[in-house]
Scaffold this motif. Structure first.
Motif, PDB file in Angstrom:
ATOM      1  N   VAL A 270       0.307  10.914  10.794  1.00  0.00           N
ATOM      2  CA  VAL A 270      -0.300   9.767  10.121  1.00  0.00           C
ATOM      3  C   VAL A 270       0.408   8.509  10.615  1.00  0.00           C
ATOM      4  N   THR A 271      -0.348   7.555  11.073  1.00  0.00           N
ATOM      5  CA  THR A 271       0.237   6.279  11.491  1.00  0.00           C
ATOM      6  C   THR A 271      -0.168   5.229  10.477  1.00  0.00           C
ATOM      7  N   ILE A 272       0.810   4.682   9.787  1.00  0.00           N
ATOM      8  CA  ILE A 272       0.491   3.656   8.784  1.00  0.00           C
ATOM      9  C   ILE A 272       0.593   2.293   9.449  1.00  0.00           C
ATOM     10  N   GLN A 273      -0.552   1.644   9.591  1.00  0.00           N
ATOM     11  CA  GLN A 273      -0.583   0.364  10.320  1.00  0.00           C
ATOM     12  C   GLN A 273      -0.854  -0.810   9.400  1.00  0.00           C
ATOM     13  N   THR A 274      -1.401  -0.529   8.237  1.00  0.00           N
ATOM     14  CA  THR A 274      -1.756  -1.628   7.337  1.00  0.00           C
ATOM     15  C   THR A 274      -0.852  -1.584   6.108  1.00  0.00           C
ATOM     16  N   ASP A 275      -0.928  -2.620   5.317  1.00  0.00           N
ATOM     17  CA  ASP A 275      -0.194  -2.596   4.062  1.00  0.00           C
ATOM     18  C   ASP A 275      -0.845  -1.581   3.138  1.00  0.00           C
ATOM     19  N   LEU A 276      -0.005  -0.762   2.529  1.00  0.00           N
ATOM     20  CA  LEU A 276      -0.528   0.251   1.612  1.00  0.00           C
ATOM     21  C   LEU A 276      -0.728  -0.379   0.241  1.00  0.00           C
ATOM     22  N   TYR A 277      -1.966  -0.611  -0.137  1.00  0.00           N
ATOM     23  CA  TYR A 277      -2.213  -1.044  -1.509  1.00  0.00           C
ATOM     24  C   TYR A 277      -2.580   0.185  -2.332  1.00  0.00           C
ATOM     25  N   ASP A 278      -2.633   0.018  -3.636  1.00  0.00           N
ATOM     26  CA  ASP A 278      -2.764   1.146  -4.559  1.00  0.00           C
ATOM     27  C   ASP A 278      -3.800   2.185  -4.146  1.00  0.00           C
ATOM     28  N   ARG A 279      -5.056   1.714  -3.963  1.00  0.00           N
ATOM     29  CA  ARG A 279      -6.146   2.663  -3.755  1.00  0.00           C
ATOM     30  C   ARG A 279      -5.985   3.408  -2.428  1.00  0.00           C
ATOM     31  N   LEU A 280      -5.542   2.669  -1.414  1.00  0.00           N
ATOM     32  CA  LEU A 280      -5.360   3.263  -0.087  1.00  0.00           C
ATOM     33  C   LEU A 280      -4.261   4.326  -0.132  1.00  0.00           C
ATOM     34  N   ALA A 281      -3.181   4.004  -0.842  1.00  0.00           N
ATOM     35  CA  ALA A 281      -2.057   4.936  -0.948  1.00  0.00           C
ATOM     36  C   ALA A 281      -2.484   6.207  -1.674  1.00  0.00           C
ATOM     37  N   MET A 282      -3.243   6.026  -2.762  1.00  0.00           N
ATOM     38  CA  MET A 282      -3.722   7.186  -3.526  1.00  0.00           C
ATOM     39  C   MET A 282      -4.615   8.063  -2.653  1.00  0.00           C
ATOM     40  N   SER A 283      -5.499   7.413  -1.891  1.00  0.00           N
ATOM     41  CA  SER A 283      -6.427   8.186  -1.071  1.00  0.00           C
ATOM     42  C   SER A 283      -5.677   8.876   0.073  1.00  0.00           C
ATOM     43  N   LEU A 284      -4.623   8.204   0.588  1.00  0.00           N
ATOM     44  CA  LEU A 284      -3.816   8.849   1.639  1.00  0.00           C
ATOM     45  C   LEU A 284      -3.131  10.092   1.091  1.00  0.00           C
ATOM     46  N   GLU A 285      -2.531   9.956  -0.092  1.00  0.00           N
ATOM     47  CA  GLU A 285      -1.869  11.106  -0.732  1.00  0.00           C
ATOM     48  C   GLU A 285      -2.834  12.273  -0.879  1.00  0.00           C
ATOM     49  N   ALA A 286      -4.008  11.964  -1.452  1.00  0.00           N
ATOM     50  CA  ALA A 286      -4.996  13.010  -1.724  1.00  0.00           C
ATOM     51  C   ALA A 286      -5.477  13.658  -0.422  1.00  0.00           C
TER      52      ALA A 286
END
Lengths: 132, 132
Positions: free
Chosen positions: A15-31
């Motif tokens: 996984v390459t994190i290129q953007t700022d992780l905001y709440d919804r994005l982080a939750m969806s990444l986890e899931a």
């Protein structure tokens, strides 16, 4: 973009994190990541944060969470490409990323994973033999 | 973020495009990638566009440019993870991505690269032997 792509590379996920992780994005990444680990039977997860020049406590917590979730699913997590300033900030924030391995870059992260885990033989149904 | 990270994996480079490529970002990606190919002596470049659900002629042209530049530097380019809608749009735009190989995912892209290129032996200074 509202999804961070998860790339499968053999027994590992990248996984390459290129953007700022905001709440919804982080939750969806986890899931997504947990589902992907379960679906692909991945043994290791590489999270590349080389694009992140700053980090906050939220991001630190998310990485910690992902590592804990993957651990339960029997996959090791390695954070790679951390910039020196990010390491400084994490410690200053009191986030020691316990349970998370780190490596300088993806290549070294893969080497680390390969030493950490016992890769299943071609026939993955024979996993149990290791305990015999 | 104003840089797309380029990950080195053995003889290959991996780029995951997660954001919309605007002019300056695309130019910097081109420059970084060409420098990285030259610096690392990479033989293949994998561009993952699985996060892109739409594509425009600019993006198509950038990918074509990157492939041509890498070709001159003796590296093959493989675009991986293209969504069906993106393939439809590219053809409708008249962009056939000539000189660009494609594969379904990163794993298949790596396999393709491995068949396309002759990997140098451990001692990379012996490259010339192939012409003998």
């Amino acid at each position: 973009m509202d999804k961070i792509p998860i790339l499968r590379m053999g027994h590992f996920l990248l996984v390459t994190i290129q953007t700022d992780l905001y709440d919804r994005l982080a939750m969806s990444l986890e899931a997504d990541l947990v589902q992907m680990v379960s679906k692909t039977n991945a043994k290791g997860v590489l999270i590349d944060i080389s694009a992140q020049s700053i980090v906050d406590s939220f991001m630190g917590r998310i990485i910690g969470n992902i590592a804990s979730m993957c651990k339960i699913l029997d996959a090791e997590t390695v954070v790679v490409g951390m910039q020196p300033a990010v390491a400084i900030t994490l410690i200053e924030l009191g986030l020691e990323l316990k349970g998370v391995h780190t490596a300088l870059n993806v290549e070294k992260g893969m080497e680390l994973l390969q030493t950490k885990i016992i890769l299943p033989t071609e026939d993955t149904s024979d996993d149990d033999d290791y305990s015999a």
